[in-house]
Write a protein that holds these residues in place. Structure first.
Motif, mmCIF file in Angstrom:
data_model
loop_
_atom_site.group_PDB
_atom_site.id
_atom_site.type_symbol
_atom_site.label_atom_id
_atom_site.label_comp_id
_atom_site.label_asym_id
_atom_site.label_seq_id
_atom_site.Cartn_x
_atom_site.Cartn_y
_atom_site.Cartn_z
ATOM 1 N N ASP A 152 -0.307 -6.528 -9.380
ATOM 2 C CA ASP A 152 0.303 -6.423 -8.057
ATOM 3 C C ASP A 152 -0.413 -7.262 -7.008
ATOM 4 N N VAL A 153 -1.747 -7.120 -6.899
ATOM 5 C CA VAL A 153 -2.490 -7.837 -5.863
ATOM 6 C C VAL A 153 -3.767 -8.423 -6.456
ATOM 7 N N ALA A 154 -4.053 -9.678 -6.130
ATOM 8 C CA ALA A 154 -5.345 -10.284 -6.464
ATOM 9 C C ALA A 154 -6.212 -10.226 -5.216
ATOM 10 N N THR A 155 -7.284 -9.443 -5.274
ATOM 11 C CA THR A 155 -8.198 -9.364 -4.140
ATOM 12 C C THR A 155 -9.453 -10.190 -4.446
ATOM 13 N N THR A 156 -10.268 -9.739 -5.408
ATOM 14 C CA THR A 156 -11.401 -10.560 -5.839
ATOM 15 C C THR A 156 -11.080 -11.350 -7.101
ATOM 16 N N GLY A 157 -10.033 -10.938 -7.828
ATOM 17 C CA GLY A 157 -9.683 -11.593 -9.082
ATOM 18 C C GLY A 157 -10.398 -11.022 -10.288
ATOM 19 N N VAL A 175 0.843 -1.210 0.000
ATOM 20 C CA VAL A 175 0.000 0.000 0.000
ATOM 21 C C VAL A 175 0.871 1.251 0.000
ATOM 22 N N ALA A 176 1.958 1.233 0.767
ATOM 23 C CA ALA A 176 2.859 2.387 0.807
ATOM 24 C C ALA A 176 3.464 2.652 -0.570
ATOM 25 N N MET A 177 3.831 1.585 -1.279
ATOM 26 C CA MET A 177 4.408 1.743 -2.607
ATOM 27 C C MET A 177 3.367 2.240 -3.612
ATOM 28 N N LYS A 178 2.143 1.733 -3.509
ATOM 29 C CA LYS A 178 1.102 2.078 -4.481
ATOM 30 C C LYS A 178 0.455 3.426 -4.212
ATOM 31 N N GLU A 179 0.205 3.728 -2.931
ATOM 32 C CA GLU A 179 -0.635 4.876 -2.608
ATOM 33 C C GLU A 179 0.080 6.022 -1.909
ATOM 34 N N TYR A 231 3.636 7.266 -11.589
ATOM 35 C CA TYR A 231 4.228 6.012 -12.070
ATOM 36 C C TYR A 231 3.167 4.922 -12.011
ATOM 37 N N GLU A 232 3.408 3.840 -12.763
ATOM 38 C CA GLU A 232 2.545 2.664 -12.716
ATOM 39 C C GLU A 232 3.218 1.625 -11.826
ATOM 40 N N PRO A 233 2.609 1.231 -10.719
ATOM 41 C CA PRO A 233 3.273 0.331 -9.764
ATOM 42 C C PRO A 233 3.784 -0.968 -10.374
ATOM 43 N N VAL A 234 2.986 -1.647 -11.190
ATOM 44 C CA VAL A 234 3.417 -2.936 -11.735
ATOM 45 C C VAL A 234 4.570 -2.734 -12.713
ATOM 46 N N ALA A 235 4.481 -1.696 -13.553
ATOM 47 C CA ALA A 235 5.574 -1.422 -14.491
ATOM 48 C C ALA A 235 6.867 -1.100 -13.746
ATOM 49 N N LEU A 236 6.752 -0.365 -12.643
ATOM 50 C CA LEU A 236 7.927 -0.048 -11.821
ATOM 51 C C LEU A 236 8.559 -1.321 -11.276
#
Length: 237
Positions: free
Chosen positions: A184-189, A74-78, A124-129
């Protein structure tokens, strides 16, 4: 006599102490002063590869989305904490290696495009980073947003699926190309399933998905066996 590894640890600690005087920080996982990540929280980012079934999509993940791992992500994304991207990228890299096996080069990575508003907010885009930090191949930009959606965090599980349904398309005919989804994260998919649908509708083949983390309460995780054991990963139906 200290080993090279021990000397490296001592040097790293000394450099961090010196840097904390110049630019004070706190641990993204627990708030401890003077470290972007304390040793205890860093240890919780060590990858432990799991496989899950999200719909019919086999998904490989490195971390459970809980505890310090959740706070750091969350810190990295938000919160703009790109200073923790290194350990997260290492965990994602481990999941990619497990999912790709010997198929590197024959399978393209693909990420879900973020909204323009999210990019303006973060820069920035988190996954691309994470993929760049992991030294992974550049993701193919074949997915495109074809309609606007609501913010997923405000919605329940069923509503998330409905919100995303039909929201993605492809920018070109995919002609049997093979893809591995990365998020990055699968919550509900819901995001992964919509991306998979769009790629398949465009003529592509989805071999599976990789996420940095998965929510364990929604998707029970099963440890993957070692690639050296000769046994395939177990899967949770």
């Amino acid at each position: 006599m200290l080993t090279i590894r021990a000397w490296s640890a001592v040097l790293r600690s000394s450099l961090l102490d010196a840097w904390s005087v110049v630019a004070p920080v706190e641990c993204a996982g627990c708030g401890l002063a003077d470290r972007a990540l304390c040793e205890q929280c860093r240890a919780q980012l060590e990858p432990s590869i799991f496989t899950t079934e999200i719909g019919s999509l086999e998904t490989t993940s490195a971390l459970r989305y809980e505890g310090a791992a959740r706070l750091v992500i969350v810190a990295m994304k938000e919160q703009g904490r790109t200073d923790v991207a290194g350990p997260l990228a290492a965990a994602l890299s481990a999941a990619l290696t497990a999912a790709l096996g010997g198929s590197v080069g024959s399978i393209e990575l693909v990420t879900v495009p973020g909204s323009r508003a999210a990019y303006r907010r973060r820069g920035y885009e988190p996954v691309a980073l994470l993929l760049r930090r992991a030294g992974a191949p550049r993701a193919s930009r074949v997915l495109t947003r074809v309609r606007a959606t609501e913010h997923q965090k405000t919605l329940g599980r069923a509503a998330r699926g409905a919100n995303l349904a039909g929201s993605l398309g492809v920018s070109q005919s995919l002609g049997g190309r093979r893809f591995l989804l990365v998020d990055d994260v699968a919550t509900t998919g819901a995001t992964l399933l919509e991306a998979s649908r769009a790629i398949r509708a465009g003529g592509g083949i989805v071999t599976g998905a990789v996420t940095l983390a998965v929510t364990p309460l929604r998707f029970p995780t099963v440890p993957a066996t070692s690639p050296d054991s000769g046994n395939p990963p177990q899967r949770q139906q």
